[in-house]
Enzyme design. Sequence first.
Site, short mmCIF file in Angstrom:
data_model
loop_
_atom_site.label_atom_id
_atom_site.label_comp_id
_atom_site.label_asym_id
_atom_site.label_seq_id
_atom_site.Cartn_x
_atom_site.Cartn_y
_atom_site.Cartn_z
N HIS A 125 25.54 -58.27 -14.09
CA HIS A 125 26.48 -58.17 -15.21
C HIS A 125 27.10 -56.78 -15.37
CE1 HIS A 125 25.93 -62.11 -17.59
NE2 HIS A 125 25.60 -62.31 -16.33
N HIS A 248 19.33 -67.48 -8.85
CA HIS A 248 18.75 -68.40 -9.83
C HIS A 248 17.43 -69.01 -9.36
CE1 HIS A 248 22.92 -68.91 -11.97
NE2 HIS A 248 22.31 -67.79 -12.28
C1 HEM Z 1 28.49 -68.72 -10.89
C2 HEM Z 1 28.08 -67.59 -11.41
C3 HEM Z 1 26.96 -67.52 -12.42
C4 HEM Z 1 26.86 -68.11 -13.64
C5 HEM Z 1 27.87 -69.02 -14.33
C6 HEM Z 1 25.58 -67.73 -14.18
C7 HEM Z 1 25.11 -68.12 -15.43
C8 HEM Z 1 23.83 -67.88 -15.89
C9 HEM Z 1 23.30 -68.36 -17.13
C10 HEM Z 1 24.07 -69.19 -18.17
C11 HEM Z 1 22.00 -67.97 -17.23
C12 HEM Z 1 21.02 -68.24 -18.36
C13 HEM Z 1 21.10 -67.14 -19.39
C14 HEM Z 1 20.22 -67.46 -20.58
O1 HEM Z 1 20.42 -68.51 -21.21
O2 HEM Z 1 19.31 -66.66 -20.90
C15 HEM Z 1 21.73 -67.21 -16.03
C16 HEM Z 1 20.51 -66.62 -15.76
C17 HEM Z 1 20.29 -65.79 -14.67
N1 HEM Z 1 21.22 -65.44 -13.74
FE1 HEM Z 1 23.03 -66.24 -13.47
N2 HEM Z 1 24.95 -66.93 -13.30
C18 HEM Z 1 25.76 -66.75 -12.21
C19 HEM Z 1 25.51 -65.97 -11.12
C20 HEM Z 1 24.43 -65.12 -11.01
C21 HEM Z 1 24.31 -64.08 -10.04
C22 HEM Z 1 25.37 -63.73 -9.01
C23 HEM Z 1 23.09 -63.48 -10.26
C24 HEM Z 1 22.47 -62.32 -9.55
C25 HEM Z 1 22.89 -61.82 -8.43
C26 HEM Z 1 22.47 -64.17 -11.34
C27 HEM Z 1 21.21 -63.90 -11.82
C28 HEM Z 1 20.62 -64.56 -12.87
C29 HEM Z 1 19.24 -64.38 -13.25
C30 HEM Z 1 18.21 -63.54 -12.53
C31 HEM Z 1 19.04 -65.13 -14.40
C32 HEM Z 1 17.76 -65.27 -15.21
C33 HEM Z 1 17.81 -64.30 -16.37
C34 HEM Z 1 16.57 -64.38 -17.23
O3 HEM Z 1 15.69 -65.23 -16.98
O4 HEM Z 1 16.47 -63.56 -18.16
N3 HEM Z 1 23.32 -65.15 -11.79
N4 HEM Z 1 22.84 -67.17 -15.24
#
Ligand code: HEM
Length: 352
Positions: A125, A248
Site C-alpha cells: 500500500h 494472499h
Molecule cells: C488485486 C489487488 C488486491 C486487492 C483488491 C486486495 C485486497 C485486499 C483486501 C480487501 C484485504 C483484506 C483487508 C482486511 O479486511 O483487513 C487484503 C488483505 C491482504 N492483502 Fe491484498 N489485495 C490485492 C493485492 C495484494 C498485493 C499485491 C499484496 C502484496 C504484495 C497483498 C497483500 C495482502 C495481505 C498480506 C493481506 C492480509 C492483511 C492482514 O491480514 O492484515 N494484496 N487485500
Amino acid sequence: MRSLILLGCAAIAVIAHPGMDRIVAEIEARHDYVLAARSTSLLGDLREETTTATGQLIADILTDVTNAIAPDAQSYQPPGSLGSASCRSDTLCVWYYVGKEMWAAFADQSGCTDLARGAIRQGFHDAAAWDVDSPYGGADGSLLLSDELTRPENRGLQAIGAVTKALYDKYHPYGTGMADLIQFGAIVGTVACPGGPRIRTFIGRKDDNRAAPPGKLPSPFMNAPTLISLFAKKTFTPSDLVALVGAHTSARQRLVDPSRAGAALDTDPQIWDASYYRGPLGNDNQTIFILPSDQALARDPSTNGIWSALASANGQAIFNPAYAQAYFRMSILGVNNLNRLQEITSVVPGRR
Ligand code: HEM
Ligand SMILES: *[C@@H]1O[C@H](CO)[C@@H](O)[C@H](O)[C@H]1NC(C)=O
C-alpha cells in the site's frame, strides 16, 4: 505426473476440454508463459542511465538477468551493539537490529503472525499508491508520514502502522528511513512465512511526507480488466499481477465482512504456498474467505490460464520466482535514486 494431470484437469476444467496430452502440454507451456510474461521495463533513474554497480544490479533484477531471490540466510555478524561506533560505521549493522526486532514480532513456531501479514500488505500500500503518471508517491514512506493511513483503502493497517512508526522513532536516529523500513518489513514478513522467498533487499529510498495522489490502490470489488489496467500503469503485466495477489496465501480479512473478521484467504495463512491459488477457482467461500477480486482474476479468460498454472501441482515452482521479481519491482516503484541504493539482503533474518 499423474497428480499433475489430475490437478491440472481440475484447475483448467473451466476453460479446456481437450485430450490429456494436450492438457499436459498446455500446462507446461503456461509455466513458461507465466515467467516469460513478467514485466522487464526499467524504473526511475535507471531509465536515463546506469551509473553504479548497484544500479546495474537492480536493472539486471528488473530485466530478469539476475534472480530476485537471494540464497539462504547469510551469517552477518554485527560489529557491535546498536549505537556503538563500530555499528554506526557499518550501514548493515542498524538494519541487522531492525530485522531482529521485526522477526520477533513477525515469526512464531507456527509460521508468520498477523503483524507479518500486515507488513506485507503495508509494503504494497505504500509502494502501489503510484503509477507512471504520478509526479511523486510510490515507495516513499508517505503511507506513515502523511495522513494516508486514514484513507478507506488503508483500513486494517493501523496495527502494523503503529509498530512501524515505533521502529522508526527508535531507529531513525541511527539512519533508517520510513520508506526503507516499510519495504524491509514487507520482505521480512514474507520470509517469516515458511516457504516465503528471500527477496533481494535494498535501502536508500528518499522519504516523502506528501500524501500520494489518491485512487491508485485496488478495491476487492474491481473486475479483472480494471485490475489489469490499474496494475499495467504501475508497470506490472497480468502475469505479475496474478503472482502478486499470491501474497494472499498469507492473508486474513477483517473489514470486507466484519462479521467474519479474522477469516483467512487461504487454508494455511501462516505458511507461504501456491495452494492458495486453488481456493478462488472454486466456490467454497466458507472454509476460506474468497475476495471477489481474487475470484475475478482466477476466472477471467485473460488471467485464468496464468492463475491455473499457479494452482496446478507444479505451481509452487513458479510462484516464488514470479512473486519475488514482481515484489522487487513493487518495492522500488517511484524511487528515482536507484543508482544510489545499497543492498542489505545479508541482514534479512530467516529460519535456520
Ligand atoms: C488485486 C489487488 C488486491 C486487492 C483488491 C486486495 C485486497 C485486499 C483486501 C480487501 C484485504 C483484506 C483487508 C482486511 O479486511 O483487513 C487484503 C488483505 C491482504 N492483502 Fe491484498 N489485495 C490485492 C493485492 C495484494 C498485493 C499485491 C499484496 C502484496 C504484495 C497483498 C497483500 C495482502 C495481505 C498480506 C493481506 C492480509 C492483511 C492482514 O491480514 O492484515 N494484496 N487485500
Ligand atoms: C464471500 O463471502 C463474503 C461474505 O462473507 C462476501 O463479501 C464475498 O463477496 C464472497 N466472495 C465471493 C467471491 O462471492
